[in-house]
Write a protein that holds these residues in place. Structure first.
Motif, PDB file in Angstrom:
ATOM      1  N   TYR A   1     -10.121 -10.697  -6.401  1.00 31.45           N
ATOM      2  CA  TYR A   1      -8.715 -10.302  -6.349  1.00 31.45           C
ATOM      3  C   TYR A   1      -8.119 -10.773  -5.032  1.00 31.45           C
ATOM      4  CZ  TYR A   1      -9.851  -7.293 -10.311  1.00 31.45           C
ATOM      5  OH  TYR A   1     -10.256  -6.830 -11.532  1.00 31.45           O
TER       6      TYR A   1
ATOM      7  N   THR B   1      -3.216   5.263   0.390  1.00 28.78           N
ATOM      8  CA  THR B   1      -4.601   5.379  -0.073  1.00 28.78           C
ATOM      9  C   THR B   1      -4.968   4.302  -1.084  1.00 28.78           C
ATOM     10  OG1 THR B   1      -3.920   6.933  -1.807  1.00 28.78           O
ATOM     11  CG2 THR B   1      -4.619   7.861   0.316  1.00 28.78           C
ATOM     12  N   ARG B   2      -3.956   3.638  -1.627  1.00 26.39           N
ATOM     13  CA  ARG B   2      -4.203   2.582  -2.611  1.00 26.39           C
ATOM     14  C   ARG B   2      -3.427   1.336  -2.208  1.00 26.39           C
ATOM     15  NH1 ARG B   2      -2.130   5.210  -8.014  1.00 26.39           N
ATOM     16  NH2 ARG B   2      -0.370   5.537  -6.573  1.00 26.39           N
ATOM     17  N   CYS B   3      -3.921   0.173  -2.674  1.00 24.99           N
ATOM     18  CA  CYS B   3      -3.205  -1.073  -2.404  1.00 24.99           C
ATOM     19  C   CYS B   3      -3.086  -1.889  -3.691  1.00 24.99           C
ATOM     20  CB  CYS B   3      -3.901  -1.889  -1.316  1.00 24.99           C
ATOM     21  SG  CYS B   3      -5.578  -2.407  -1.722  1.00 24.99           S
ATOM     22  N   LEU B   4      -2.062  -2.720  -3.733  1.00 25.64           N
ATOM     23  CA  LEU B   4      -1.794  -3.540  -4.909  1.00 25.64           C
ATOM     24  C   LEU B   4      -2.410  -4.922  -4.722  1.00 25.64           C
ATOM     25  CD1 LEU B   4      -0.327  -3.987  -7.622  1.00 25.64           C
ATOM     26  CD2 LEU B   4       1.674  -4.725  -6.292  1.00 25.64           C
TER      27      LEU B   4
ATOM     28  N   SER C   1       0.829  -1.196   0.000  1.00 24.31           N
ATOM     29  CA  SER C   1       0.000   0.000   0.000  1.00 24.31           C
ATOM     30  C   SER C   1       0.867   1.250   0.000  1.00 24.31           C
ATOM     31  CB  SER C   1      -0.912  -0.010   1.225  1.00 24.31           C
ATOM     32  OG  SER C   1      -1.583   1.215   1.372  1.00 24.31           O
ATOM     33  N   ASP C   2       0.321   2.327  -0.613  1.00 32.55           N
ATOM     34  CA  ASP C   2       0.990   3.635  -0.551  1.00 32.55           C
ATOM     35  C   ASP C   2       0.207   4.593   0.341  1.00 32.55           C
ATOM     36  OD1 ASP C   2      -1.214   4.261  -2.024  1.00 32.55           O
ATOM     37  OD2 ASP C   2      -0.142   5.056  -3.761  1.00 32.55           O
TER      38      ASP C   2
END
Length: 253
Positions: free
Chosen positions: A241, A226-229, A223-224
């Motif tokens: 996913y 606010t977003r995750c991979l 994660s950065d």
């Protein structure tokens, strides 16, 4: 006539709050101890069934069975959710008799848990051939028609099951898969024999005991802030996913 008045001081408030907190803490402690006691009691009961074949066989008389076919659990559609039906020992015996199967096949079942009332839960795969069973696998379409359900790939239905069924069926599938792949002793080559609960397999020729494997795995959420991979593979159902995961090799920590 005298008028009665009530006065509240800070000390009264502190005393009231102390009493309230004390009652709340005691209630919380009571439920915590009760949950812990229930967990310990269930664990002891399951341990007994795993170590005592006669006790496990007796537990099957009042227990419930989840059915699989080639590692796919039997599920029934209910509105927007799947349910895993349970079958009693009597119902299972009638089902096997109808399809010309010996009730000895029930011994291929594995113990997967129990309720708080000590109702034991078992899983039985009707599509796998066992080295200890004289019966061949049953045909899937005929079984689905008779049982009014479908044998579905667990991964595709996992998120449409309730928490209890999802956990039990995952445990059952893993244990059934392990037994299917360890029917022979790696040293003697002779067929191994499972105990009644399915918690181990023993080689009759050299007495080597085999237990289900536990594979350590690492799951990572990248994660950065606010977003995750997330990742997916072609076998995943549409819209599914997963976080990145992998098994640890020997010696890694």
């Amino acid at each position: 006539m005298h008028q009665r008045k009530s006065f509240w001081f800070p000390g009264n408030v502190d005393l009231t709050m102390s009493l309230y907190c004390g009652i709340a803490c005691r209630r919380k402690s009571f439920w915590s101890y009760r949950l812990l006691s229930t967990y310990v009691t269930k664990s002891r009961y399951l341990f007994e069934l795993k170590e005592d074949d006669d006790a496990c066989k007796k537990a099957q008389q009042t227990g419930a069975f989840y059915l699989f076919h080639s590692l796919a659990p039997l599920l029934q559609k209910s509105e927007h959710q799947y349910q895993a039906p349970q079958h009693s020992l009597l119902e299972l015996e009638r089902l096997l008799a109808k399809f010309g199967q010996d009730t000895q096949r029930i011994e291929d079942s594995v113990l997967i848990g129990c309720s708080e009332q000590h109702e034991a839960w078992f899983a039985l795969d009707l599509g796998l051939n066992s080295s200890s069973s004289i019966n061949a696998s049953l045909q899937k379409p005929e079984m689905e028609t008779e049982l009014k359900g479908s044998f579905m790939e667990l991964r595709k239905a996992l998120f449409q099951l309730n928490t209890k069924d999802a956990s039990l069926l995952s445990t059952a599938q893993a244990l059934l898969h392990w037994h299917d792949g360890h029917q022979f002793c790696s040293r003697s080559g002779q067929p191994t024999k499972k105990n009644m609960a399915g918690s181990k397999r023993v080689c009759p020729s050299n007495k080597i005991i085999y237990y289900p494997q536990m594979a350590p795995v690492v799951i990572t959420l990248v994660s950065d802030g606010t977003r995750c991979l997330l990742a997916r593979q072609s076998s995943f159902p549409k819209g599914m996913y997963s976080a990145l995961a992998g098994f640890c090799d020997i010696g890694l920590s």
